[in-house]
Motif scaffolding. Structure first.
Motif, PDB file in Angstrom:
ATOM      1  N   ARG A   1       7.774   1.872  -7.109  1.00 20.45           N
ATOM      2  CA  ARG A   1       7.087   1.335  -5.808  1.00 20.45           C
ATOM      3  C   ARG A   1       5.923   2.194  -5.577  1.00 20.45           C
ATOM      4  O   ARG A   1       4.799   1.677  -5.462  1.00 20.45           O
ATOM      5  CB  ARG A   1       8.216   1.782  -4.704  1.00 20.45           C
ATOM      6  CG  ARG A   1       7.527   0.901  -3.592  1.00 20.45           C
ATOM      7  CD  ARG A   1       8.356   1.200  -2.219  1.00 20.45           C
ATOM      8  NE  ARG A   1       9.824   1.050  -2.585  1.00 20.45           N
ATOM      9  CZ  ARG A   1      10.733   1.452  -2.018  1.00 20.45           C
ATOM     10  NH1 ARG A   1      10.251   2.355  -0.822  1.00 20.45           N
ATOM     11  NH2 ARG A   1      12.263   1.610  -2.166  1.00 20.45           N
ATOM     12  N   PHE A   2       5.725   3.463  -5.765  1.00 20.75           N
ATOM     13  CA  PHE A   2       4.604   4.235  -5.743  1.00 20.75           C
ATOM     14  C   PHE A   2       3.644   3.932  -6.823  1.00 20.75           C
ATOM     15  O   PHE A   2       2.412   3.951  -6.629  1.00 20.75           O
ATOM     16  CB  PHE A   2       5.058   5.764  -5.951  1.00 20.75           C
ATOM     17  CG  PHE A   2       3.896   6.714  -5.688  1.00 20.75           C
ATOM     18  CD1 PHE A   2       3.296   6.917  -4.690  1.00 20.75           C
ATOM     19  CD2 PHE A   2       3.329   7.208  -6.919  1.00 20.75           C
ATOM     20  CE1 PHE A   2       2.126   7.990  -4.485  1.00 20.75           C
ATOM     21  CE2 PHE A   2       2.467   8.229  -7.030  1.00 20.75           C
ATOM     22  CZ  PHE A   2       1.950   8.477  -5.752  1.00 20.75           C
ATOM     23  N   ALA A   3       3.847   3.555  -8.100  1.00 23.43           N
ATOM     24  CA  ALA A   3       3.078   3.264  -9.111  1.00 23.43           C
ATOM     25  C   ALA A   3       2.079   2.086  -8.805  1.00 23.43           C
ATOM     26  O   ALA A   3       1.257   2.211  -9.021  1.00 23.43           O
ATOM     27  CB  ALA A   3       3.988   3.296 -10.411  1.00 23.43           C
ATOM     28  N   SER A   4       3.217   0.910  -8.354  1.00 24.42           N
ATOM     29  CA  SER A   4       2.603  -0.219  -7.834  1.00 24.42           C
ATOM     30  C   SER A   4       1.526  -0.069  -6.827  1.00 24.42           C
ATOM     31  O   SER A   4       0.560  -0.759  -6.717  1.00 24.42           O
ATOM     32  CB  SER A   4       3.275  -1.321  -7.420  1.00 24.42           C
ATOM     33  OG  SER A   4       4.232  -0.948  -6.637  1.00 24.42           O
ATOM     34  N   LEU A   5       1.706   0.948  -5.753  1.00 21.96           N
ATOM     35  CA  LEU A   5       1.019   1.289  -4.724  1.00 21.96           C
ATOM     36  C   LEU A   5      -0.358   1.598  -5.260  1.00 21.96           C
ATOM     37  O   LEU A   5      -1.357   1.674  -4.918  1.00 21.96           O
ATOM     38  CB  LEU A   5       1.521   1.875  -3.547  1.00 21.96           C
ATOM     39  CG  LEU A   5       2.557   1.137  -2.666  1.00 21.96           C
ATOM     40  CD1 LEU A   5       3.251   2.118  -1.795  1.00 21.96           C
ATOM     41  CD2 LEU A   5       2.048   0.159  -2.024  1.00 21.96           C
ATOM     42  N   VAL A   6      -0.289   2.452  -6.343  1.00 27.05           N
ATOM     43  CA  VAL A   6      -1.663   3.185  -6.835  1.00 27.05           C
ATOM     44  C   VAL A   6      -2.216   2.362  -7.671  1.00 27.05           C
ATOM     45  O   VAL A   6      -3.330   2.269  -7.890  1.00 27.05           O
ATOM     46  CB  VAL A   6      -1.078   4.581  -7.551  1.00 27.05           C
ATOM     47  CG1 VAL A   6      -2.098   4.949  -8.472  1.00 27.05           C
ATOM     48  CG2 VAL A   6      -0.540   5.500  -6.684  1.00 27.05           C
TER      49      VAL A   6
ATOM     50  N   LEU B   1      -2.929  -1.053  -7.611  1.00 28.78           N
ATOM     51  CA  LEU B   1      -3.548  -2.019  -7.058  1.00 28.78           C
ATOM     52  C   LEU B   1      -4.745  -1.546  -6.622  1.00 28.78           C
ATOM     53  O   LEU B   1      -5.876  -2.229  -6.887  1.00 28.78           O
ATOM     54  CB  LEU B   1      -2.489  -2.348  -5.797  1.00 28.78           C
ATOM     55  CG  LEU B   1      -3.401  -3.807  -4.863  1.00 28.78           C
ATOM     56  CD1 LEU B   1      -3.504  -4.956  -5.734  1.00 28.78           C
ATOM     57  CD2 LEU B   1      -2.562  -3.933  -3.724  1.00 28.78           C
ATOM     58  N   PRO B   2      -5.116  -0.135  -5.910  1.00 28.28           N
ATOM     59  CA  PRO B   2      -6.488  -0.159  -5.445  1.00 28.28           C
ATOM     60  C   PRO B   2      -7.002   0.480  -6.734  1.00 28.28           C
ATOM     61  O   PRO B   2      -8.397   0.122  -6.904  1.00 28.28           O
ATOM     62  CB  PRO B   2      -6.199   1.421  -4.907  1.00 28.28           C
ATOM     63  CG  PRO B   2      -4.898   1.220  -4.110  1.00 28.28           C
ATOM     64  CD  PRO B   2      -4.133   0.303  -5.418  1.00 28.28           C
ATOM     65  N   VAL B   3      -6.796   0.796  -7.891  1.00 26.72           N
ATOM     66  CA  VAL B   3      -7.334   1.192  -9.016  1.00 26.72           C
ATOM     67  C   VAL B   3      -8.011  -0.003  -9.548  1.00 26.72           C
ATOM     68  O   VAL B   3      -8.800  -0.144 -10.111  1.00 26.72           O
ATOM     69  CB  VAL B   3      -6.262   1.998  -9.925  1.00 26.72           C
ATOM     70  CG1 VAL B   3      -7.086   2.200 -11.372  1.00 26.72           C
ATOM     71  CG2 VAL B   3      -6.170   3.350  -9.579  1.00 26.72           C
ATOM     72  N   ALA B   4      -6.886  -1.154  -9.804  1.00 26.34           N
ATOM     73  CA  ALA B   4      -7.371  -2.326 -10.243  1.00 26.34           C
ATOM     74  C   ALA B   4      -8.634  -2.958  -9.324  1.00 26.34           C
ATOM     75  O   ALA B   4      -9.554  -3.468  -9.937  1.00 26.34           O
ATOM     76  CB  ALA B   4      -6.389  -3.414 -10.436  1.00 26.34           C
ATOM     77  N   LEU B   5      -8.519  -3.008  -8.009  1.00 29.05           N
ATOM     78  CA  LEU B   5      -9.582  -3.667  -7.237  1.00 29.05           C
ATOM     79  C   LEU B   5     -10.970  -2.646  -7.536  1.00 29.05           C
ATOM     80  O   LEU B   5     -11.938  -3.283  -7.473  1.00 29.05           O
ATOM     81  CB  LEU B   5      -8.891  -3.210  -5.671  1.00 29.05           C
ATOM     82  CG  LEU B   5      -8.050  -4.476  -5.358  1.00 29.05           C
ATOM     83  CD1 LEU B   5      -7.567  -4.169  -3.863  1.00 29.05           C
ATOM     84  CD2 LEU B   5      -8.720  -5.812  -5.369  1.00 29.05           C
ATOM     85  N   PHE B   6     -10.715  -1.371  -7.609  1.00 30.59           N
ATOM     86  CA  PHE B   6     -11.932  -0.541  -7.711  1.00 30.59           C
ATOM     87  C   PHE B   6     -12.680  -0.783  -9.022  1.00 30.59           C
ATOM     88  O   PHE B   6     -13.732  -1.027  -9.134  1.00 30.59           O
ATOM     89  CB  PHE B   6     -11.502   0.764  -7.594  1.00 30.59           C
ATOM     90  CG  PHE B   6     -12.734   1.743  -8.007  1.00 30.59           C
ATOM     91  CD1 PHE B   6     -13.508   2.024  -6.570  1.00 30.59           C
ATOM     92  CD2 PHE B   6     -12.810   2.543  -8.945  1.00 30.59           C
ATOM     93  CE1 PHE B   6     -14.788   2.802  -7.015  1.00 30.59           C
ATOM     94  CE2 PHE B   6     -14.059   3.280  -9.314  1.00 30.59           C
ATOM     95  CZ  PHE B   6     -14.780   3.714  -8.349  1.00 30.59           C
ATOM     96  N   SER B   7     -11.815  -1.128 -10.039  1.00 26.87           N
ATOM     97  CA  SER B   7     -12.425  -1.522 -11.177  1.00 26.87           C
ATOM     98  C   SER B   7     -13.073  -2.731 -11.358  1.00 26.87           C
ATOM     99  O   SER B   7     -14.121  -2.850 -11.839  1.00 26.87           O
ATOM    100  CB  SER B   7     -11.164  -1.690 -12.398  1.00 26.87           C
ATOM    101  OG  SER B   7     -10.621  -0.075 -12.575  1.00 26.87           O
ATOM    102  N   CYS B   8     -12.326  -3.659 -10.724  1.00 28.06           N
ATOM    103  CA  CYS B   8     -13.064  -4.900 -10.570  1.00 28.06           C
ATOM    104  C   CYS B   8     -14.526  -4.939  -9.825  1.00 28.06           C
ATOM    105  O   CYS B   8     -15.646  -5.649 -10.203  1.00 28.06           O
ATOM    106  CB  CYS B   8     -12.159  -5.922  -9.916  1.00 28.06           C
ATOM    107  SG  CYS B   8     -10.796  -6.544 -10.888  1.00 28.06           S
ATOM    108  N   VAL B   9     -14.446  -4.223  -8.543  1.00 30.50           N
ATOM    109  CA  VAL B   9     -15.711  -3.830  -8.022  1.00 30.50           C
ATOM    110  C   VAL B   9     -17.007  -3.468  -8.917  1.00 30.50           C
ATOM    111  O   VAL B   9     -17.950  -3.733  -8.791  1.00 30.50           O
ATOM    112  CB  VAL B   9     -15.460  -3.221  -6.595  1.00 30.50           C
ATOM    113  CG1 VAL B   9     -16.736  -2.824  -5.928  1.00 30.50           C
ATOM    114  CG2 VAL B   9     -14.734  -4.294  -5.726  1.00 30.50           C
ATOM    115  N   LEU B  10     -16.317  -2.191  -9.372  1.00 32.31           N
ATOM    116  CA  LEU B  10     -17.345  -1.531 -10.421  1.00 32.31           C
ATOM    117  C   LEU B  10     -17.908  -2.307 -11.564  1.00 32.31           C
ATOM    118  O   LEU B  10     -19.171  -2.479 -11.661  1.00 32.31           O
ATOM    119  CB  LEU B  10     -16.631  -0.306 -10.824  1.00 32.31           C
ATOM    120  CG  LEU B  10     -17.407   0.858 -11.745  1.00 32.31           C
ATOM    121  CD1 LEU B  10     -18.658   1.298 -10.891  1.00 32.31           C
ATOM    122  CD2 LEU B  10     -16.605   1.738 -12.325  1.00 32.31           C
TER     123      LEU B  10
END
Length: 166
Positions: free
Chosen positions: A12-17, A19-28
């Motif tokens: 559960r903790f891994a999926s919460l981490v 998601l933001p990493v994937a969104l940040f990568s897309c924005v970058l």
């Protein structure tokens, strides 16, 4: 060897981490690509600024000659509807007005939508005063013959009221 049990709290903790990493990568990635595209694209044709074509002054008010400002050092191309070698005027405004008179009524297409005038006595020589009236295939993307300081022509576009370009 025994099987290792999965810890539900860890997944559960891994999926919460993730998601933001994937969104940040897309924005970058989007920011980098859009920056590269906006700085590397250089137009090959001069941009036809509507305010230049409209003959407006710095205050935004139209000159008394209406939409007959034109752009100096630009030769627009297209099939001629009036040959300039036999059709001469003293000014680009008169050439533009001649093109405007070829528009039928208030809401019909124009037989002429492009005018090209040679108005520099020294540079034009015997061609001084030539007014070429032309018709574009697409007035929103006019054919350009040449542009730059060495071009002796002044060109402009006319748009009829209600005219639809396909």
């Amino acid at each position: 060897m025994g099987r290792r049990q999965n810890d539900p709290e860890l997944s559960r903790f891994a999926s919460l981490v993730l998601l933001p990493v994937a969104l940040f990568s897309c924005v970058l990635a989007y920011a980098v690509v859009s920056t590269l595209l906006s700085t590397n694209v250089a137009p090959q044709d001069p941009v036809l600024d509507p305010s230049e074509m409209a003959g407006s002054d710095d205050s935004g008010e139209r000159k008394k000659d209406g939409c007959c400002g034109g752009i100096e050092n630009l030769e627009l191309w297209g099939p001629a509807v009036k040959w300039g070698s036999e059709f001469k005027f003293n000014s680009s405004v008169e050439c533009c007005q001649a093109c405007k008179t070829m528009c039928s009524g208030n809401d019909g297409p124009c037989l002429c939508d492009t005018w090209v005038f040679c108005g520099n006595k020294e540079a034009c020589g015997s061609r001084f005063g030539e007014c070429w009236l032309k018709k574009q295939k697409d007035t929103l993307s006019p054919a350009r013959q040449d542009a730059g300081k060495s071009v002796i022509w002044t060109s402009g576009l006319i748009f009829g009221k209600g005219e639809v370009t396909k």
